[in-house]
Design a protein around this motif. Structure first.
Motif, PDB file in Angstrom:
ATOM      1  N   UNK A 127       0.838  -1.197   0.000  1.00  0.00           N
ATOM      2  CA  UNK A 127       0.000   0.000   0.000  1.00  0.00           C
ATOM      3  C   UNK A 127       0.876   1.251   0.000  1.00  0.00           C
ATOM      4  N   UNK A 128       0.533   2.185  -0.840  1.00  0.00           N
ATOM      5  CA  UNK A 128       1.252   3.450  -0.965  1.00  0.00           C
ATOM      6  C   UNK A 128       2.737   3.266  -1.284  1.00  0.00           C
ATOM      7  N   UNK A 129       3.040   2.191  -1.992  1.00  0.00           N
ATOM      8  CA  UNK A 129       4.436   1.908  -2.343  1.00  0.00           C
ATOM      9  C   UNK A 129       5.002   2.984  -3.267  1.00  0.00           C
ATOM     10  N   UNK A 130       4.099   3.617  -4.016  1.00  0.00           N
ATOM     11  CA  UNK A 130       4.540   4.562  -5.036  1.00  0.00           C
ATOM     12  C   UNK A 130       5.484   5.639  -4.485  1.00  0.00           C
ATOM     13  N   UNK A 131       5.074   6.248  -3.360  1.00  0.00           N
ATOM     14  CA  UNK A 131       5.883   7.351  -2.822  1.00  0.00           C
ATOM     15  C   UNK A 131       7.240   6.839  -2.340  1.00  0.00           C
ATOM     16  N   UNK A 138       1.983   1.562 -11.296  1.00  0.00           N
ATOM     17  CA  UNK A 138       2.996   2.230 -10.484  1.00  0.00           C
ATOM     18  C   UNK A 138       4.109   2.836 -11.354  1.00  0.00           C
ATOM     19  N   UNK A 146       3.069   6.041 -12.783  1.00  0.00           N
ATOM     20  CA  UNK A 146       3.101   7.164 -11.828  1.00  0.00           C
ATOM     21  C   UNK A 146       4.537   7.612 -11.547  1.00  0.00           C
ATOM     22  N   UNK A 166       6.678  11.269 -12.778  1.00  0.00           N
ATOM     23  CA  UNK A 166       7.390  12.158 -11.845  1.00  0.00           C
ATOM     24  C   UNK A 166       8.843  12.341 -12.268  1.00  0.00           C
TER      25      UNK A 166
END
Lengths: 409, 342
Positions: free
Chosen positions: B261-265, B297, B300, B304
């Motif tokens: 979960x929220x691995x993206x950041x 992912x 995203x 960036x």
């Protein structure tokens, strides 16, 4: 002004949009049953609430328990349903293409690409809060993270383990408690035990009514028509609200009334439908109405597979319900529910609509197919896409469905 | 004991006296998977199924799955239904890493330990677990040392050479000997290839060395790899805590893959750090076709990185790597672009 622009403007004016949708959408739905109009109007209310910055709303993944939201006066709406509405408006392909041009692959789930495109293009305002769960699929969580990235929307993720054990149940229950705190912080609304308790009562009443609907559909096969009835799935938005109970009572009254004169043909062949159908076009299912001898007597997505939510221990009870979902954990979980529905409705055949990019459902199909074969239940797997009409081939679907129906002659 | 995912604590398998063998679906197997999975299904899962269906099941004592993603969950279902093995266990790994997740994961590890003990018919003692943790920590330490050297501009150890060692020596004892050999002979790797652009590779599972070899042939240096099988070595497991607790903590807080979960950041920040620390000139993402979580992912993360003017190439392809020619052309064009930007 193109259609996309008009829809975009309407999404910025929720009240006007609500009036227009409420006036026109009921004209496009199946009007054989009055409940459908009420359910559509109530769903429009929830949908337009999510567009209104003065109202608290949450976008959620499919089958997420809604009782907590309703008790806090937060309007829930399912992300996948947003895509299905856009598909009905013939806007989905454009939004999907937008995301594909931005770099997403064609193979990703069109439900999620469409919803992402709707927000990215500015067509739909960014939801205030978003709640997703691993119970459904992997891709839905990424949608939550995507919204969070592009707009800063708060995202809550419910991690549901693969297997149900005492510990996994506790893990989910603790997360539901966290969800309540998270909703309080993000919506500014206070959670009330009293209102939650009321919500649980509504939820149990709706469940009871929908179980009665299941019984009536068994006793009077084909009473709701010969095609699959996906309109009923909208009830899943209303567990925990008085509105759901009210509309289900209308449905029950109508069914009971119709049952008095309903005489299904004695040699009616009964079919169970798994998953959904395309939302932009469902003409191919007309084959069922025309054939007149084969009826879809029930749909997997409308199954009530859970027990009453306990009023004493509601969070644990809701956690248990999550684990009971046919899409949670092993395919055996889904298979169990399918077999129990086959038995309950005494079906001769099962049709699965394989939404192309749904790995979760399609990946376990071989296991389901083999078990049904052992039980002499005929199985048809139709492939297509629920949202992306580029993957729709009406002729092929019709031919395959007709060939399947011939097997029962 | 076969396993698939970097979240399976290999220390536990080793402590049970078994060799952890990571199944990767590479080999010349008959493709029987199409009668089990649809055409647009994860190619890693598909090939692992082929491996399971083709090989003599006696080759493995058993297999440990985890709920890595939708495709691997379905692989578990199909495997359990059609490939008989005396030990099949699914370790349910949380997708979060908070206190509740840790408590839950600890219980899951305990269940795995008990299942393994029942299978091998003897106890996995705390002492054996500690020994095993120490052995793997040595591997982690040696790899960290090697990676420190790879930061130096004139040090060049071909990525393919290092990856092959890690993949070919599943036993930690042997792996440590091989890694030590590299460090002992480190002077041989100061060959001054610093003019070649330094690249980072990122993706999910990539045990097929074809991609790395194509890049090396195209005259670039891969000096950092972020692939699934390497995550086991990213974080040390504490040796002064009760072993299962330490394993639970070590594995749940390791550098995340896209399933977390929220691995993206976290992944984005980590990649940024690697780019700075290793003076990376460009990053190549390889997404295995039909991998939903990595597709989202990578989209995203790449957007960036591109906005920060970091050169990014995304290749979506088969597993094992096919279309060599096409991939080669894209990589060569990317490297050419990096050289022009110098």
């Amino acid at each position: 002004m193109n259609q996309l622009k008009i829809i975009e403007i309407l999404h910025r004016h929720p009240l006007l949009f609500k009036i227009l949708l409420s006036a026109f959408l009921p004209l496009k739905i199946d009007r054989r049953f009055k409940y459908n109009k009420h359910l559509t109007l109530a769903s429009i209310n929830l949908y337009t609430d999510t567009l209104d910055s003065n109202k608290s709303s949450v976008w959620q993944s499919i089958l997420f328990p809604t009782e907590i939201f309703h008790s806090m006066n937060i309007s829930p709406f399912v992300i996948e349903m947003t895509s299905s509405i856009l598909a009905k408006m013939n806007l989905s392909n454009r939004l999907i293409s937008l995301m594909e041009c931005a770099g997403l692959t064609r193979e990703l789930c069109s439900f999620h690409k469409c919803a992402a495109g709707a927000v990215r293009s500015g067509l739909i305002p960014v939801p205030e809060m978003i709640v997703t769960s691993s119970e459904v699929c992997d891709s839905i969580r990424k949608i939550g993270e995507f919204y969070s990235k592009i707009s800063g929307t708060s995202h809550f993720y419910l991690d549901v383990p693969f297997t149900k054990t005492e510990e996994s149940l506790l893990y989910v229950k603790e997360q539901l408690s966290e969800l309540i705190k998270w909703l309080e912080v993000n919506s500014g609304k206070k959670f009330s035990e009293e209102k939650f308790s009321e919500s649980i009562k509504y939820s149990n009443s709706l469940r009871k009514n929908m179980m009665e609907v299941m019984e009536l559909r068994r006793e009077y096969p084909g009473i709701m028509g010969y095609k699959p009835v996906f309109g009923l799935f909208n009830f899943s938005l209303f567990y925990g609200s008085s509105e759901g109970v009210r509309i289900s009572e209308i449905l029950l009254r109508e069914l009971k009334e119709k049952a008095r004169s309903w005489r299904p043909s004695k040699d009616l062949v009964k079919i169970l439908w798994l998953h959904f159908t395309p939302f932009y076009k469902e003409e191919f299912t007309e084959v069922l109405e025309k054939n007149g001898r084969v009826s879809v007597v029930f749909e997997e997505m409308n199954n009530i597979y859970w027990k009453e939510v306990s009023e004493e221990n509601p969070l644990e009870s809701m956690a248990e319900r999550i684990f009971l979902s046919p899409f949670c954990g092993s395919v055996q979980n889904r298979l169990e529910k399918i077999l129990s529905l086959c038995d309950f409705y005494d079906v001769a055949g099962v049709i699965h609509f394989s939404h192309l990019s749904c790995r979760k459902c399609n990946g376990g199909l071989r296991v389901i197919k083999d078990v049904l074969k052992e039980k002499n239940i005929l199985f048809l797997d139709l492939s297509g896409d629920c949202i992306d009409s580029r993957n729709y081939s009406e002729g092929q679907l019709k031919t395959r469905l007709e060939a399947f129906l011939e097997l029962f002659e | 004991m076969a396993y698939f995912c970097c979240h399976v604590p290999v220390e536990l398998i080793s402590a049970a006296g078994l060799i952890p063998y990571r199944l990767n679906g590479l080999g010349d197997f008959a493709d029987k998977s199409y009668s089990y999975f649809p055409g647009n299904f994860c190619m890693f899962a598909r090939n692992c199924l082929n491996e399971g269906l083709t090989l003599n099941p006696g080759r493995f004592a058993g297999v440990i799955f985890i709920n890595s993603c939708d495709a691997m969950e379905r692989l578990y279902d199909v495997w359990k239904s059609y490939i008989p093995l005396s030990f099949i266990h699914l370790l349910s790994v949380p997708r979060k890493n908070d206190v509740s997740a840790l408590a839950y994961f600890l219980k899951e590890l305990l269940l795995l330990k008990v299942a393994l003990e029942r299978f091998i018919e003897y106890e996995i003692t705390e002492e054996k677990l500690k020994e095993s943790i120490l052995l793997y920590n040595i591997s982690r330490h040696l790899l960290r040392e090697i990676n420190l050297l790879r930061k130096e501009e004139d040090f060049y150890l071909p990525s393919s050479q290092l990856m092959e060692i890690i993949l070919n020596y599943p036993s930690p004892l042997q792996l440590n000997i091989k890694l030590k050999e590299i460090l002992d002979k480190k002077d041989n790797f100061y060959k001054g290839k610093k003019k070649l652009p330094a690249l980072m590779l990122s993706g999910s599972v990539m045990e097929d060395m074809t991609l790395i070899k194509i890049i090396e042939e195209a005259k670039a240096r891969v000096i950092y790899e972020d692939f699934c099988f390497l995550r086991t070595f990213n974080k040390f497991v504490e040796s002064n805590k009760p072993s299962l607790e330490a394993l639970a903590e070590g594995y749940i807080t390791q550098f995340p893959c896209a399933r977390r979960a929220d691995s993206y950041k976290e992944r984005l920040n980590y990649i940024r750090k690697i780019i700075t620390d290793y003076s990376i000139k460009g990053i190549i993402f390889y997404i295995i076709k039909f991998c939903d979580i990595f597709s989202w992912e990578t989209h995203m993360i790449a957007s960036e990185l591109r906005s920060e003017k970091i050169p990014v190439l995304i290749i979506e392809g088969d597993y094992p790597v096919k279309s060599r020619g096409q991939i080669k052309s894209r990589i060569e064009a990317f490297i050419e672009m990096l050289e022009e930007d110098k």
